[in-house]
Design an enzyme around this catalytic site. Structure first.
Site, PDB file in Angstrom:
ATOM      1  N   GLU A 121      49.960  64.231 -32.276  1.00  0.00           N
ATOM      2  CA  GLU A 121      49.831  62.792 -32.067  1.00  0.00           C
ATOM      3  C   GLU A 121      48.367  62.368 -32.038  1.00  0.00           C
ATOM      4  O   GLU A 121      48.002  61.314 -32.570  1.00  0.00           O
ATOM      5  CB  GLU A 121      50.540  62.371 -30.770  1.00  0.00           C
ATOM      6  CG  GLU A 121      52.048  62.550 -30.815  1.00  0.00           C
ATOM      7  CD  GLU A 121      52.671  61.848 -32.014  1.00  0.00           C
ATOM      8  OE1 GLU A 121      52.362  60.655 -32.226  1.00  0.00           O
ATOM      9  OE2 GLU A 121      53.449  62.493 -32.742  1.00  0.00           O
ATOM     10  N   TYR A 122      47.534  63.195 -31.426  1.00  0.00           N
ATOM     11  CA  TYR A 122      46.095  62.917 -31.396  1.00  0.00           C
ATOM     12  C   TYR A 122      45.518  62.924 -32.803  1.00  0.00           C
ATOM     13  O   TYR A 122      44.767  62.016 -33.194  1.00  0.00           O
ATOM     14  CB  TYR A 122      45.389  63.958 -30.524  1.00  0.00           C
ATOM     15  CG  TYR A 122      43.884  63.948 -30.650  1.00  0.00           C
ATOM     16  CD1 TYR A 122      43.126  62.924 -30.098  1.00  0.00           C
ATOM     17  CD2 TYR A 122      43.218  64.970 -31.328  1.00  0.00           C
ATOM     18  CE1 TYR A 122      41.739  62.912 -30.218  1.00  0.00           C
ATOM     19  CE2 TYR A 122      41.841  64.970 -31.449  1.00  0.00           C
ATOM     20  CZ  TYR A 122      41.109  63.941 -30.894  1.00  0.00           C
ATOM     21  OH  TYR A 122      39.745  63.929 -31.019  1.00  0.00           O
ATOM     22  N   LEU A 123      45.873  63.918 -33.583  1.00  0.00           N
ATOM     23  CA  LEU A 123      45.345  64.016 -34.944  1.00  0.00           C
ATOM     24  C   LEU A 123      45.859  62.891 -35.833  1.00  0.00           C
ATOM     25  O   LEU A 123      45.137  62.413 -36.714  1.00  0.00           O
ATOM     26  CB  LEU A 123      45.687  65.378 -35.542  1.00  0.00           C
ATOM     27  CG  LEU A 123      44.978  66.569 -34.885  1.00  0.00           C
ATOM     28  CD1 LEU A 123      45.490  67.876 -35.459  1.00  0.00           C
ATOM     29  CD2 LEU A 123      43.460  66.476 -35.055  1.00  0.00           C
TER      30      LEU A 123
END
Length: 216
Positions: A121-123
């Site tokens: 999700e961060y990426l």
């Protein structure tokens, strides 16, 4: 001297960026912080500060700003609101204010977030922010480091548009790379990855600048 706004100035990497800019001959750092309580330590060092919350209106933060380094992050807590939408909001404000260059601290793996085994999700959020910057018409450099460490920096890195392998790198060396990318003739409209290596940072940046290949 050019005024450089540092989004995420109070973060671990952000503070290193501020100090590098403070000691430079070319730039005046403007530390963007989210809380009034964070302003005092910067002001004690005569560093210009501005209050700005990436979840709110931040259009005022770019007044009289020449260039920007985005080193902010939510620590995984608000990746959509801060890492993605906050970045996009600052990019839009930079464009409206004719900022001369926007340097983005991204992450290795942001080019293909769907292939990540963790931090997906961060990426994805970093990918969306990077794509927004690339389509903004701003002059930009996107720096994608490997895993960040608190080791002492060496001043040397390994840099390529795609390294083909993972690795780690000291925050000090990431900060130096971001500051180096502020120069008008360095890595314009370039996206590259960095890990610890053996090439002097300035030399690595100059090399990729001589072989421009803007990212699609």
């Amino acid at each position: 001297m050019e005024n450089v706004l540092i989004a995420g100035a109070n973060g671990t990497t952000g503070r290193k960026i501020v100090q590098l800019l403070k000691n430079s001959r070319d730039y005046n750092p403007v530390a963007m912080v989210r809380k009034e309580s964070q302003m005092e330590k910067f002001e004690k060092e005569n560093i210009t500060t501005v209050l700005g919350d990436l979840e709110k209106d931040i259009s005022h933060t770019v007044q009289n700003i020449d260039k920007i380094i985005f080193a902010a992050g939510s620590g995984g807590k608000k990746v959509i609101k801060v890492d993605q939408e906050g970045a996009k909001k600052l990019i839009d404000a930079a464009k409206d204010s004719s900022v001369k260059k926007f340097v983005m601290l991204s992450s290795m793996g942001a080019d293909q977030p769907e292939e990540a085994s963790d931090l997906k999700e961060y990426l994805k959020a970093k990918h969306e922010a990077d794509e927004w910057l690339k389509s903004s018409d701003l002059c930009y450099t996107i720096v994608r480091p490997g895993s960040l460490t608190d080791n002492q920096g060496t001043g040397n890195i390994k840099l390529a548009q795609s390294l083909g392998h993972s690795g780690s790198i000291a925050r000090e060396d990431v900060a130096q790379t971001l500051v180096g990318a502020l120069h008008d003739d360095i890595a314009n409209k370039q996206v590259f990855e960095i890990v610890e290596g053996e090439v002097v940072i300035r030399k690595a940046l100059e090399t990729i600048s001589k072989n421009p290949r803007p990212q699609a």
